[in-house]
Design a protein around this motif. Sequence first.
Motif, PDB file in Angstrom:
ATOM      1  N   VAL A 210       0.869  -1.194   0.000  1.00 23.49           N
ATOM      2  CA  VAL A 210       0.000   0.000   0.000  1.00 23.49           C
ATOM      3  C   VAL A 210       0.896   1.232   0.000  1.00 23.49           C
ATOM      4  O   VAL A 210       1.606   1.494   0.972  1.00 23.49           O
ATOM      5  CB  VAL A 210      -0.926   0.015   1.230  1.00 23.49           C
ATOM      6  N   PRO A 211       0.890   2.024  -1.085  1.00 27.66           N
ATOM      7  CA  PRO A 211       1.861   3.120  -1.218  1.00 27.66           C
ATOM      8  C   PRO A 211       1.480   4.428  -0.530  1.00 27.66           C
ATOM      9  O   PRO A 211       2.314   5.320  -0.409  1.00 27.66           O
ATOM     10  CB  PRO A 211       1.923   3.323  -2.735  1.00 27.66           C
ATOM     11  N   ASP A 212       0.233   4.583  -0.093  1.00 22.82           N
ATOM     12  CA  ASP A 212      -0.216   5.905   0.369  1.00 22.82           C
ATOM     13  C   ASP A 212      -0.702   5.905   1.815  1.00 22.82           C
ATOM     14  O   ASP A 212      -1.704   6.527   2.153  1.00 22.82           O
ATOM     15  CB  ASP A 212      -1.337   6.420  -0.547  1.00 22.82           C
ATOM     16  N   LEU A 213       0.024   5.237   2.687  1.00 19.75           N
ATOM     17  CA  LEU A 213      -0.355   5.191   4.092  1.00 19.75           C
ATOM     18  C   LEU A 213       0.192   6.396   4.848  1.00 19.75           C
ATOM     19  O   LEU A 213       1.300   6.865   4.568  1.00 19.75           O
ATOM     20  CB  LEU A 213       0.178   3.917   4.745  1.00 19.75           C
ATOM     21  N   THR A 214      -0.585   6.874   5.808  1.00 21.42           N
ATOM     22  CA  THR A 214      -0.108   7.893   6.738  1.00 21.42           C
ATOM     23  C   THR A 214      -0.172   7.279   8.129  1.00 21.42           C
ATOM     24  O   THR A 214      -1.263   7.016   8.661  1.00 21.42           O
ATOM     25  CB  THR A 214      -0.977   9.163   6.689  1.00 21.42           C
ATOM     26  N   VAL A 388       9.549   1.820   9.013  1.00 21.26           N
ATOM     27  CA  VAL A 388       8.579   2.906   8.896  1.00 21.26           C
ATOM     28  C   VAL A 388       9.292   4.205   8.503  1.00 21.26           C
ATOM     29  O   VAL A 388       8.796   4.975   7.662  1.00 21.26           O
ATOM     30  CB  VAL A 388       7.802   3.091  10.221  1.00 21.26           C
ATOM     31  N   GLU A 389      10.468   4.455   9.072  1.00 18.73           N
ATOM     32  CA  GLU A 389      11.248   5.646   8.706  1.00 18.73           C
ATOM     33  C   GLU A 389      11.632   5.612   7.230  1.00 18.73           C
ATOM     34  O   GLU A 389      11.541   6.632   6.526  1.00 18.73           O
ATOM     35  CB  GLU A 389      12.504   5.724   9.575  1.00 18.73           C
ATOM     36  N   ALA A 394      10.803   7.493   1.676  1.00 10.99           N
ATOM     37  CA  ALA A 394      10.484   7.226   0.267  1.00 10.99           C
ATOM     38  C   ALA A 394       9.274   8.043  -0.174  1.00 10.99           C
ATOM     39  O   ALA A 394       9.229   8.556  -1.303  1.00 10.99           O
ATOM     40  CB  ALA A 394      10.228   5.732   0.075  1.00 10.99           C
ATOM     41  N   GLN A 395       8.277   8.180   0.713  1.00  9.46           N
ATOM     42  CA  GLN A 395       7.110   9.008   0.393  1.00  9.46           C
ATOM     43  C   GLN A 395       7.515  10.456   0.171  1.00  9.46           C
ATOM     44  O   GLN A 395       7.050  11.119  -0.765  1.00  9.46           O
ATOM     45  CB  GLN A 395       6.079   8.913   1.534  1.00  9.46           C
ATOM     46  N   ALA A 396       8.387  10.968   1.059  1.00  9.24           N
ATOM     47  CA  ALA A 396       8.806  12.367   0.941  1.00  9.24           C
ATOM     48  C   ALA A 396       9.569  12.622  -0.353  1.00  9.24           C
ATOM     49  O   ALA A 396       9.457  13.706  -0.941  1.00  9.24           O
ATOM     50  CB  ALA A 396       9.683  12.738   2.152  1.00  9.24           C
ATOM     51  N   GLU A 397      10.326  11.616  -0.797  1.00  7.78           N
ATOM     52  CA  GLU A 397      11.121  11.761  -2.028  1.00  7.78           C
ATOM     53  C   GLU A 397      10.310  11.415  -3.269  1.00  7.78           C
ATOM     54  O   GLU A 397      10.778  11.615  -4.389  1.00  7.78           O
ATOM     55  CB  GLU A 397      12.350  10.853  -1.946  1.00  7.78           C
ATOM     56  N   GLY A 398       9.104  10.857  -3.074  1.00  9.90           N
ATOM     57  CA  GLY A 398       8.260  10.518  -4.205  1.00  9.90           C
ATOM     58  C   GLY A 398       8.741   9.314  -4.994  1.00  9.90           C
ATOM     59  O   GLY A 398       8.465   9.209  -6.204  1.00  9.90           O
ATOM     60  N   VAL A 399       9.422   8.389  -4.321  1.00  5.18           N
ATOM     61  CA  VAL A 399       9.919   7.182  -5.002  1.00  5.18           C
ATOM     62  C   VAL A 399       9.227   5.964  -4.408  1.00  5.18           C
ATOM     63  O   VAL A 399       8.804   5.974  -3.248  1.00  5.18           O
ATOM     64  CB  VAL A 399      11.451   7.052  -4.863  1.00  5.18           C
ATOM     65  N   PRO A 400       9.109   4.854  -5.171  1.00  5.15           N
ATOM     66  CA  PRO A 400       8.463   3.657  -4.649  1.00  5.15           C
ATOM     67  C   PRO A 400       9.276   3.058  -3.494  1.00  5.15           C
ATOM     68  O   PRO A 400      10.494   3.076  -3.499  1.00  5.15           O
ATOM     69  CB  PRO A 400       8.435   2.698  -5.859  1.00  5.15           C
ATOM     70  N   PHE A 401       8.549   2.538  -2.522  1.00  2.00           N
ATOM     71  CA  PHE A 401       9.212   1.906  -1.371  1.00  2.00           C
ATOM     72  C   PHE A 401       9.502   0.441  -1.696  1.00  2.00           C
ATOM     73  O   PHE A 401       8.640  -0.280  -2.182  1.00  2.00           O
ATOM     74  CB  PHE A 401       8.328   1.994  -0.138  1.00  2.00           C
TER      75      PHE A 401
END
Length: 402
Positions: A210-214, A388-389, A394-401
């Motif tokens: 899931v790529p868009d978790l907060t 989690v870090e 990866a989310q902040a950089e906009g790249v896939p985790f």
Amino acid sequence: MEPLKSQDKRILDTPPVGSLGIIPIVGCEQTASEIDYYLTRWRAEREREHMHNPAYIGYKRPTYIINCDLPRFGTGEGKGEISQSVRGMDLYILADVVNYSKTYKMFGIENHMSPDDHFQNLKRVIASIGGKARRITVIMPYLYESRQSKRTQRESLDCAIALQELVRMGVDNILTFEAHDPRVMNAIPLNGFDTVRPAYQFIKGLLRSVPDLTIDSDHMQIISPDEAGMKRAIYYANVLGLDMGMFYKRRDYTTRVNGRFPVVATEFLGSSVEGKDMIVVDDMLSSGRSALEVARALKKRKAKRVFLFITFGLFTSGLEELDKAYEEGVFDKLLSTNLIYQRPELTERPWFVNCPMSKYIAYLIDTLNHDSSISDLLDPKERIWSIVERYEAAQAEGVPFQ
């Protein structure tokens, strides 16, 4: 299997207890092969100052698997045979007692193996060892008869009796995963008993799928489906810094249906779930009806998405009901481990996320063979914080985790 990475290697300075051996019972061959893959490569690359020490004889081998044969007679009776000498070895016996895919013939009739059959095979292998091993550890991910772990009235206490029977046969340690009630270890207070939680694997599986978790208390919540799973849910909530909710089942204690008291109503205790992602944590899924009932109740309370963390996906009533619930949007993902047999069609389902555990078991075996502490494996909070870090970075950089 996951590729080997340099950071995967554990630093183990103590000498091994004995020459390592892994014995897979019928139904565990694939898992044992994956565990052996990691152990052979870690040890091939591991260098020690005292590698010439007699304690390290047989340390590096092409395989650590010791095959056993469990033939059956025409009557359905059986026996156990070990393929090689195990004198002085540190043995780890793998047993999957709920692998119903294995069969045997009795009077010409094909029978699927029950948990009782697998447990009997385990005892046959232990009897074949004949007390010659230096130490015996049984790795039984799904603890035999763990659902019958406490006595409430005139009924058998099967799990405790089984543990005592293994200890009397010479087993030194028992390693299991998410024991239904860990207090059953009180049946063998002078022997090793460890229950491992696959929390890290679940978190990793969720972050990868899931790529868009907060991950904060405003967007996510941990849910315990009943009061028995509270400790499990509290661990996730504390490690991830999230709120927790619980469903409380009111039962009718005046009647019994199929040996259980029927549920009259299900009440939710916790803060609002509206607009939040829900992580429902449970140790096993039998038919799946209870999990889907919880998921529907959360959706009714306007939860955003529902993710099910299930250690043992038994699916005793098939997959059709879960397929239908997924199509209706009742839940979004179901994550489960490969600690027990998985039917082939399960991995093809769009709602299923497999969380492999073979590398983690290899870590446990490797560490225990060196008689070192497994505390960081039993409580993987630092691993969870780290992954989690990396996910948030990866989310902040906009790249896939990955």
